[in-house]
Design a protein around this motif. Structure first.
Motif, short mmCIF file in Angstrom:
data_model
loop_
_atom_site.label_atom_id
_atom_site.label_comp_id
_atom_site.label_asym_id
_atom_site.label_seq_id
_atom_site.Cartn_x
_atom_site.Cartn_y
_atom_site.Cartn_z
N ILE A 1 -40.33 109.01 -28.47
CA ILE A 1 -40.05 108.25 -27.45
C ILE A 1 -40.34 108.57 -26.34
O ILE A 1 -39.58 108.94 -25.30
CB ILE A 1 -37.96 107.73 -27.37
CG1 ILE A 1 -38.15 107.56 -29.24
CG2 ILE A 1 -38.25 106.31 -26.90
CD1 ILE A 1 -36.42 106.91 -29.47
N ASN A 2 -41.16 107.07 -25.22
CA ASN A 2 -41.90 107.84 -24.31
C ASN A 2 -42.10 106.15 -23.65
O ASN A 2 -42.05 105.12 -23.75
CB ASN A 2 -43.60 108.42 -24.70
CG ASN A 2 -44.06 109.04 -24.70
OD1 ASN A 2 -42.95 110.15 -24.46
ND2 ASN A 2 -44.87 109.02 -25.39
N THR B 56 -44.84 95.97 -33.85
CA THR B 56 -45.26 97.13 -34.40
C THR B 56 -46.77 97.37 -34.47
O THR B 56 -47.19 96.31 -34.54
CB THR B 56 -45.52 97.10 -36.06
OG1 THR B 56 -43.76 96.87 -36.08
CG2 THR B 56 -45.47 97.92 -36.79
N LYS C 273 -46.45 103.82 -37.86
CA LYS C 273 -45.08 104.48 -37.64
C LYS C 273 -44.87 104.59 -35.77
O LYS C 273 -43.97 104.95 -35.75
CB LYS C 273 -44.83 106.49 -37.59
CG LYS C 273 -44.91 106.27 -39.46
CD LYS C 273 -45.00 107.90 -39.65
CE LYS C 273 -44.96 108.23 -41.66
NZ LYS C 273 -44.73 109.19 -41.50
N GLU C 274 -45.38 103.94 -35.84
CA GLU C 274 -46.09 103.33 -33.90
C GLU C 274 -45.61 101.42 -33.89
O GLU C 274 -45.99 100.76 -34.56
CB GLU C 274 -47.08 103.43 -33.12
CG GLU C 274 -47.71 105.29 -33.02
CD GLU C 274 -48.36 105.21 -34.64
OE1 GLU C 274 -48.47 104.35 -36.05
OE2 GLU C 274 -48.65 106.46 -34.81
N ARG C 275 -44.60 101.73 -32.80
CA ARG C 275 -44.48 100.28 -32.26
C ARG C 275 -43.64 100.57 -30.41
O ARG C 275 -43.79 101.57 -29.88
CB ARG C 275 -42.33 100.04 -33.32
CG ARG C 275 -42.23 100.07 -34.21
CD ARG C 275 -41.07 100.00 -34.60
NE ARG C 275 -40.16 100.07 -33.78
CZ ARG C 275 -38.86 99.27 -33.96
NH1 ARG C 275 -38.58 98.70 -35.34
NH2 ARG C 275 -37.67 99.76 -33.23
N VAL C 276 -44.29 99.29 -30.57
CA VAL C 276 -43.67 99.18 -29.12
C VAL C 276 -42.59 98.27 -28.99
O VAL C 276 -42.11 97.07 -29.53
CB VAL C 276 -45.13 98.42 -28.20
CG1 VAL C 276 -44.62 98.57 -26.40
CG2 VAL C 276 -46.41 99.28 -28.28
N GLY D 138 -48.40 100.18 -35.55
CA GLY D 138 -49.51 101.18 -36.64
C GLY D 138 -48.12 101.42 -37.45
O GLY D 138 -47.29 100.66 -37.87
N GLY E 278 -42.69 103.44 -25.53
CA GLY E 278 -43.11 103.25 -26.93
C GLY E 278 -42.57 104.69 -27.58
O GLY E 278 -42.46 105.20 -27.49
N VAL E 279 -42.47 104.07 -29.11
CA VAL E 279 -41.72 105.17 -30.22
C VAL E 279 -42.66 104.97 -31.15
O VAL E 279 -43.42 104.31 -32.30
CB VAL E 279 -40.60 103.97 -30.71
CG1 VAL E 279 -40.06 104.44 -31.26
CG2 VAL E 279 -40.02 103.08 -29.87
N THR E 280 -42.84 107.21 -31.57
CA THR E 280 -43.66 107.55 -32.37
C THR E 280 -42.57 108.60 -32.92
O THR E 280 -42.03 108.40 -33.21
CB THR E 280 -45.21 107.57 -32.23
OG1 THR E 280 -44.22 108.89 -31.14
CG2 THR E 280 -45.89 106.87 -30.74
#
Length: 128
Positions: free
Chosen positions: A89-90, A63, A67-70, A65, A83-85
Motif C-alpha cells: 500500500i502506497n 478498481t 489486483k490494483e485499487r485506488v 486493475g 494505492g493498493v496493490t
C-alpha cells in the motif's frame, strides 16, 4: 427347546425410540442459538477483526486493475488517497479538502415504467 417359565425378550425392545418432532425442533433451535451466541461472542472479543476501527473509514474505492485499487481513506477527519496493490500500500496524495458525500441512491419510479408485455410483443413482431 425353550424351557417353561423363561421369558423371551422381544427384538428391538431396548433400542432407542425415534426422536419426536418436538425433540428435532428443540435440537435445531439449540444449534441456532449456539451459532448466534458464538457470533455475538466473536464480535466482542478484542482483535476479532469484525469491528470497524475507530477513526478509520473507507470513503471511496476504485478498481484500476486485476489486483490494483485506488482508495480514499479518512483518518481522524483527514482524507488520504492510497494505492493498493498485491505488493503493498502506497500513500499517493493527501487531499486538501474532503470528498463530497455521495448522492443518495434513488429508487426508480415504478409508476412510469413501460408495460413489459407490450414491449415483448413489439420485440417479437420485429424479430419475425
Amino acid at each position: 427347546m425353550i424351557a417353561a417359565g423363561t421369558t423371551t425378550a422381544k427384538v428391538g425392545q431396548h433400542a432407542a425410540a425415534a426422536p419426536s418432532m418436538f425433540g428435532a425442533v428443540l435440537a435445531l433451535l439449540a444449534v441456532l442459538a449456539l451459532i448466534v451466541g458464538l457470533g455475538w461472542l466473536l464480535k466482542r472479543m478484542p482483535g476479532s477483526g469484525f469491528r470497524p476501527a475507530e477513526g478509520l473509514r473507507v470513503v471511496a474505492s476504485l478498481t484500476v486493475g486485476a489486483k490494483e485499487r485506488v482508495v480514499v481513506v479518512e483518518v481522524n477527519g483527514e482524507q488520504l488517497l492510497l494505492g493498493v496493490t498485491a505488493g503493498g500500500i502506497n500513500a499517493l496524495h493527501r487531499l486538501p479538502e474532503p470528498l463530497p458525500p455521495p448522492a443518495p441512491t434513488r429508487l426508480p419510479d415504478f409508476k412510469h415504467l413501460p408495460n413489459f408485455a407490450q414491449m415483448l410483443q413489439q420485440r417479437l413482431r420485429k424479430d419475425s
